[in-house]
Scaffold this motif. Structure first.
Motif, PDB file in Angstrom:
ATOM      1  N   CYS A  67      12.033   1.136   4.587  1.00  0.00           N
ATOM      2  CA  CYS A  67      11.595  -0.164   4.521  1.00  0.00           C
ATOM      3  C   CYS A  67      12.559  -0.789   3.729  1.00  0.00           C
ATOM      4  O   CYS A  67      13.576  -0.561   3.861  1.00  0.00           O
ATOM      5  N   LYS A  68      12.342  -2.124   3.555  1.00  0.00           N
ATOM      6  CA  LYS A  68      13.225  -3.260   3.011  1.00  0.00           C
ATOM      7  C   LYS A  68      14.212  -2.804   1.918  1.00  0.00           C
ATOM      8  O   LYS A  68      15.303  -3.138   1.756  1.00  0.00           O
TER       9      LYS A  68
ATOM     10  N   ASP B 274       7.994   3.400  -1.205  1.00  0.00           N
ATOM     11  CA  ASP B 274       7.527   2.438  -0.183  1.00  0.00           C
ATOM     12  C   ASP B 274       8.063   2.653   1.203  1.00  0.00           C
ATOM     13  O   ASP B 274       7.068   2.364   2.018  1.00  0.00           O
ATOM     14  N   ALA B 275       9.204   3.555   0.924  1.00  0.00           N
ATOM     15  CA  ALA B 275       9.628   3.717   2.588  1.00  0.00           C
ATOM     16  C   ALA B 275       8.696   4.764   3.355  1.00  0.00           C
ATOM     17  O   ALA B 275       8.817   4.767   4.508  1.00  0.00           O
ATOM     18  N   LEU B 276       7.850   5.536   2.401  1.00  0.00           N
ATOM     19  CA  LEU B 276       7.083   6.354   3.236  1.00  0.00           C
ATOM     20  C   LEU B 276       5.937   5.731   3.747  1.00  0.00           C
ATOM     21  O   LEU B 276       5.118   6.233   4.648  1.00  0.00           O
TER      22      LEU B 276
ATOM     23  N   THR C  59       6.064  13.941   4.014  1.00  0.00           N
ATOM     24  CA  THR C  59       6.898  12.659   4.170  1.00  0.00           C
ATOM     25  C   THR C  59       7.169  12.142   5.470  1.00  0.00           C
ATOM     26  O   THR C  59       7.871  11.118   5.802  1.00  0.00           O
ATOM     27  N   LEU C  60       6.718  12.840   6.525  1.00  0.00           N
ATOM     28  CA  LEU C  60       7.109  12.450   7.834  1.00  0.00           C
ATOM     29  C   LEU C  60       6.380  11.282   8.387  1.00  0.00           C
ATOM     30  O   LEU C  60       7.052  10.731   9.268  1.00  0.00           O
ATOM     31  N   SER C  61       5.276  10.968   8.108  1.00  0.00           N
ATOM     32  CA  SER C  61       4.490   9.786   8.463  1.00  0.00           C
ATOM     33  C   SER C  61       3.909   8.960   7.256  1.00  0.00           C
ATOM     34  O   SER C  61       3.613   9.180   6.121  1.00  0.00           O
TER      35      SER C  61
ATOM     36  N   LYS D 200       0.606  -1.323   0.042  1.00  0.00           N
ATOM     37  CA  LYS D 200       0.037  -0.067   0.065  1.00  0.00           C
ATOM     38  C   LYS D 200       0.885   1.146  -0.030  1.00  0.00           C
ATOM     39  O   LYS D 200       1.917   1.446   0.631  1.00  0.00           O
ATOM     40  N   LYS D 201       0.407   2.295  -0.602  1.00  0.00           N
ATOM     41  CA  LYS D 201       1.229   3.452  -0.646  1.00  0.00           C
ATOM     42  C   LYS D 201       0.346   4.658  -0.316  1.00  0.00           C
ATOM     43  O   LYS D 201      -0.661   4.543   0.036  1.00  0.00           O
TER      44      LYS D 201
END
Length: 592
Positions: free
Chosen positions: A515-516, A484-486, A407-409, A2-3
């Protein structure tokens, strides 16, 4: 995976209006109005291309307006209980129809909105509309109710102040009086109108929308609305079963089953029917106005019914009391709440020059358990425009704030139409004052109109600075919905650097997201006048979590598509040589 979600709030009546007359209190003929049809395939494609996943069409439902639609069977509205000339979208007059102002043919207004919903879906976005559960227009009149639906108040016992199945609260034996006008205000700016006589017939008088029990509400009360009764007695006690605490940990199906076959107030069912009607219509979710003024048990009931019908429905609520956040999320089954009192207010203070970035990691830590549910924004219809002199007077000052907000959460991000081109909300529309784009009157929105470019929707009239600002929003928002990291982990590195790094202070903010398969380092300079040169340090525990080696890594900058920066790791601590210009931000992705 999920994005991130990005919501584009648009004030529907203003979006497509190309008229630039902007006469205070101007009529629809003088100042113009936008239509559903103005959201063309091209317009929607451009909104989608900005990095938007959901459109919140604000002001769609039929609310009280000062315009003659008697030819369509619609009664005229009284200026003494309407704010402005175009009316407040939060004084809904008919929940089963849409604002006739927005249709090319008012007799086909529902069909025209249906086509807009279809076009929006075709463009790849989802549709959100308002539901205003706490209050409705004083002159509510359902003209197109589905079979079996009875209007609010039609079966009320008006001889008593309260009954559990009354839709309103009454002041028996009295008559309503319009407020005393203040600050030079007169309905329609003093223009003559046969209904504008400082009278509105309402016998007996009802409680006003904000809870005022006066037969003559104050000018600052929500005098154009009446409060809905949800089975809360005048003394505050409840006439319905309270939700057991353990339901905070249960899903929507358990909530649905809890309320099934229980005796509930009539108003609960009325709003359930309204929400399900619009889901059947094709709407994908709702923004609930002033949700904290309605008991959390009702939300458990309503939202569980919505989720049983559409588990993916997007449910956003306006709640401003942080002490209520967790109840409305967990027991009320809200997906998202406004993060106004914590994050927005903190960022606003920093933008205005007297707040410190030190407060943002503190806010984020305090929200850690519910951070996904706290929608972030810098503008909406209730807040001052960033470019307004009453806020910061320059749209570019929002750049670092927007990077941090987006981008914080893992929470959704929301922007308000015109924000992306620096709209300052400077027009005197009539009711209310400049600094917020008017929601009460017919008006043009100049910066947004330059982007519309006579409905070509190509930005053809924007200045170079306005184009650059929109390109910044486009770059940022599109990155957020693809990253993905966000949707992964967060850790503050601000205090680590503030304690150890020369040249780093409370006008700078830094944090990491990962994230991974994606690792991000985000740094922003909130100072409009000062550049910063320092060595940004990445703590040893983060380097260990990321399983990075003692060597050099290349960094890709995602916001401006740059590269050339390096992350040097020695003795388990990372270092990046930083040169931050005024209002500059970087989103670095580590290349492994």
């Amino acid at each position: 995976m999920k994005k991130k979600t990005v919501v584009y709030q648009v004030f529907t009546r203003l979006f497509g209006n190309t008229n630039s007359t902007n006469k205070p209190w101007g009529t629809i003929e003088e100042n113009g109005v936008g239509k559903f049809s103005d959201f063309t395939d091209k317009a929607l494609a451009e909104i989608k291309d900005l990095g938007v996943t959901h459109i919140w069409y604000t002001g769609v439902l039929h609310h009280a307006v000062i315009n003659d639609y008697t030819a369509y069977g619609i009664s005229n509205d009284d200026p003494d209980v309407v704010k402005g000339r175009a009316g407040s979208p939060y004084a809904v007059k008919d929940y089963y129809n849409v604002n006739p102002d927005l249709a090319v043919d008012a007799s086909k207004r529902l069909d025209e909105f249906k086509e807009l919903v279809k076009r929006t879906h075709k463009a790849g976005m989802k549709v959100i509309i308002d539901i205003v559960p706490n209050h409705i227009a004083r002159n509510y009149e359902g003209l197109t109710n589905p079979e079996g639906v009875v209007d609010f108040g039609a079966n009320d016992n008006t001889d008593v102040e309260y009954d559990v199945n009354n839709n309103f609260y009454y002041i028996p034996g009295t008559e309503f009086s319009v407020p005393q006008w203040q600050d030079g205000y007169l309905p329609l700016g003093g223009e003559e109108n046969e209904l504008s006589d400082s009278k509105f017939k309402e016998t007996p008088a009802k409680w006003t929308g904000n809870g005022s029990r006066l037969t003559q509400p104050h000018f600052n009360d929500w005098y154009e609305t009446v409060k809905i009764n949800y089975g809360v007695r005048p003394d505050g006690s409840k006439d319905f079963e309270e939700l057991p605490q353990e339901f905070a940990q249960k899903g929507h199906q358990a909530h649905f089953e809890f309320w099934n076959n229980k005796s509930i107030p009539d108003s609960w069912n009325k709003f359930k029917d309204i929400a399900l009607y619009w889901l059947d219509f094709g709407v994908d979710g709702f923004r609930f106005d002033m949700a904290e003024m309605v008991p959390v048990e009702f939300w458990s009931f309503l939202n569980s019914n919505i989720k049983m019908k559409n588990p993916d429905a997007f449910l956003l609520a306006e709640v401003y009391n942080p002490n209520l956040y967790r109840d409305y999320i967990h027991k009320g089954k809200m997906d998202y709440l406004y993060d106004k009192v914590e994050l927005y207010d903190s960022i606003k203070h920093i933008m205005k020059g007297y707040g410190w970035t030190d407060h943002i990691p503190v806010v984020q830590k305090g929200m850690a358990d519910i951070e996904h549910h706290m929608l972030h924004f810098l503008e909406n219809h209730d807040e001052q425009r960033i470019a307004s002199p009453d806020f910061v007077g320059k749209a570019e000052l929002a750049k670092p704030a927007m990077v941090v907000s987006a981008t914080l959460s893992t929470s959704p991000t929301m922007i308000y139409f015109g924000q992306e081109v620096g709209e300052p909300g400077a027009e005197d529309a009539g009711f209310g004052k400049p600094s917020r784009t008017s929601i009460f009157d017919y008006i043009g929105v100049p910066h947004h109109q330059r982007w519309m470019n006579n409905k070509q929707f190509d930005g053809g009239q924007l200045s170079n600075d306005e184009k650059k600002l929109r390109d910044f929003y486009k770059s940022l928002l599109n990155f957020t919905i693809l990253s993905d990291a966000l949707m992964g982990e967060y850790q503050d590195i601000h205090f680590f650097n503030k304690d150890r790094t020369d040249g780093y202070d409370h006008r700078v903010l830094s944090f990491v997201r990962w994230c991974k398969n994606e690792k991000l380092i985000i740094v922003s300079n909130f100072d409009a006048d000062k550049s910063y040169d320092f060595q940004l340090k990445i703590p040893e525990d983060i380097i260990a979590k990321w399983e990075l080696k003692n060597r050099e890594y290349s960094l890709i900058e995602e916001l401006y598509y740059g590269d050339g920066k390096k992350l040097h790791i020695e003795n388990g601590i990372g270092v990046i040589n930083m040169e931050l210009k005024p209002l500059e931000s970087f989103i670095f992705r580590i290349e492994e």
